[in-house]
Design a protein around this motif. Sequence first.
Motif, PDB file in Angstrom:
ATOM      1  N   ASP A  59       0.780  -1.220   0.007  1.00  0.00           N
ATOM      2  CA  ASP A  59       0.216  -0.325  -0.085  1.00  0.00           C
ATOM      3  C   ASP A  59       0.985   1.385   0.225  1.00  0.00           C
ATOM      4  O   ASP A  59       1.220   1.819   1.166  1.00  0.00           O
ATOM      5  CB  ASP A  59      -1.384  -0.045   1.319  1.00  0.00           C
ATOM      6  CG  ASP A  59      -2.034   1.072   1.087  1.00  0.00           C
ATOM      7  OD1 ASP A  59      -2.309   1.043   0.144  1.00  0.00           O
ATOM      8  OD2 ASP A  59      -2.588   1.342   2.573  1.00  0.00           O
ATOM      9  N   LEU A  60       1.767   1.737  -1.110  1.00  0.00           N
ATOM     10  CA  LEU A  60       1.948   3.287  -1.302  1.00  0.00           C
ATOM     11  C   LEU A  60       1.551   3.766  -2.252  1.00  0.00           C
ATOM     12  O   LEU A  60       1.144   2.839  -3.748  1.00  0.00           O
ATOM     13  CB  LEU A  60       3.538   2.128  -2.113  1.00  0.00           C
ATOM     14  CG  LEU A  60       4.532   2.049  -0.982  1.00  0.00           C
ATOM     15  CD1 LEU A  60       5.769   1.325  -1.597  1.00  0.00           C
ATOM     16  CD2 LEU A  60       4.934   2.623  -0.093  1.00  0.00           C
ATOM     17  N   ASN A  61       1.201   4.919  -2.394  1.00  0.00           N
ATOM     18  CA  ASN A  61       1.089   6.521  -3.498  1.00  0.00           C
ATOM     19  C   ASN A  61       2.404   6.295  -3.820  1.00  0.00           C
ATOM     20  O   ASN A  61       2.828   6.145  -3.587  1.00  0.00           O
ATOM     21  CB  ASN A  61       0.063   7.593  -2.479  1.00  0.00           C
ATOM     22  CG  ASN A  61       1.129   7.646  -1.684  1.00  0.00           C
ATOM     23  OD1 ASN A  61       2.403   8.071  -2.320  1.00  0.00           O
ATOM     24  ND2 ASN A  61       0.496   8.620  -0.948  1.00  0.00           N
ATOM     25  N   PRO A  62       2.034   6.747  -5.045  1.00  0.00           N
ATOM     26  CA  PRO A  62       3.804   7.379  -6.127  1.00  0.00           C
ATOM     27  C   PRO A  62       4.178   7.951  -5.197  1.00  0.00           C
ATOM     28  O   PRO A  62       5.532   8.313  -5.447  1.00  0.00           O
ATOM     29  CB  PRO A  62       2.733   8.747  -7.565  1.00  0.00           C
ATOM     30  CG  PRO A  62       0.968   7.693  -6.920  1.00  0.00           C
ATOM     31  CD  PRO A  62       0.986   7.519  -5.788  1.00  0.00           C
ATOM     32  N   ASP A  63       4.162   8.394  -4.025  1.00  0.00           N
ATOM     33  CA  ASP A  63       4.990   9.986  -3.578  1.00  0.00           C
ATOM     34  C   ASP A  63       5.975   9.421  -2.763  1.00  0.00           C
ATOM     35  O   ASP A  63       6.824   9.458  -2.550  1.00  0.00           O
ATOM     36  CB  ASP A  63       4.463  10.759  -3.173  1.00  0.00           C
ATOM     37  CG  ASP A  63       3.621  11.389  -3.618  1.00  0.00           C
ATOM     38  OD1 ASP A  63       4.107  11.947  -5.263  1.00  0.00           O
ATOM     39  OD2 ASP A  63       2.902  13.019  -3.468  1.00  0.00           O
ATOM     40  N   GLU A  64       4.529   8.694  -2.030  1.00  0.00           N
ATOM     41  CA  GLU A  64       6.090   7.052  -0.685  1.00  0.00           C
ATOM     42  C   GLU A  64       6.353   6.444  -1.908  1.00  0.00           C
ATOM     43  O   GLU A  64       7.757   5.850  -1.479  1.00  0.00           O
ATOM     44  CB  GLU A  64       5.488   7.157  -0.430  1.00  0.00           C
ATOM     45  CG  GLU A  64       4.400   7.466   0.902  1.00  0.00           C
ATOM     46  CD  GLU A  64       2.397   6.444   1.700  1.00  0.00           C
ATOM     47  OE1 GLU A  64       2.510   7.452   2.753  1.00  0.00           O
ATOM     48  OE2 GLU A  64       2.022   5.947   0.403  1.00  0.00           O
TER      49      GLU A  64
END
Length: 114
Positions: free
Chosen positions: A82-87
């Motif tokens: 569970d990672l967004n693009p910024d993370e």
Amino acid sequence: MRGRLIAAAGVAAALAASVALAAQSPPSQAPAQPQAPPPLDPVAILKDACAMCHGVDFIAEHRKDRDDWDFTVRRMIDKGADLNPDEAAALIDYLAKTYPKPAAASAGGAHGVQ
């Protein structure tokens, strides 16, 4: 005398109206500047998103160049990390700097997926 009384009452009414209007008007302030989001903590991201399955020691044993870490992180996202693009970008940068492939071994080309 009556004229002075009427004039005084008019002045008092005007003063009361201006005080009431001033109380209703918000003070003029400079528009609020949008605050920048806090910087991402790649160590916290690593612990939260990766160490749930692997453990930090397992991750630290692997040395990859930036492209290979990018490939690995994207693969883990495909598997449910569970990672967004910024993370993801912050994590890839951190892994590439913290666990780089040794210079002699980076001449290869295969994705060192573990």
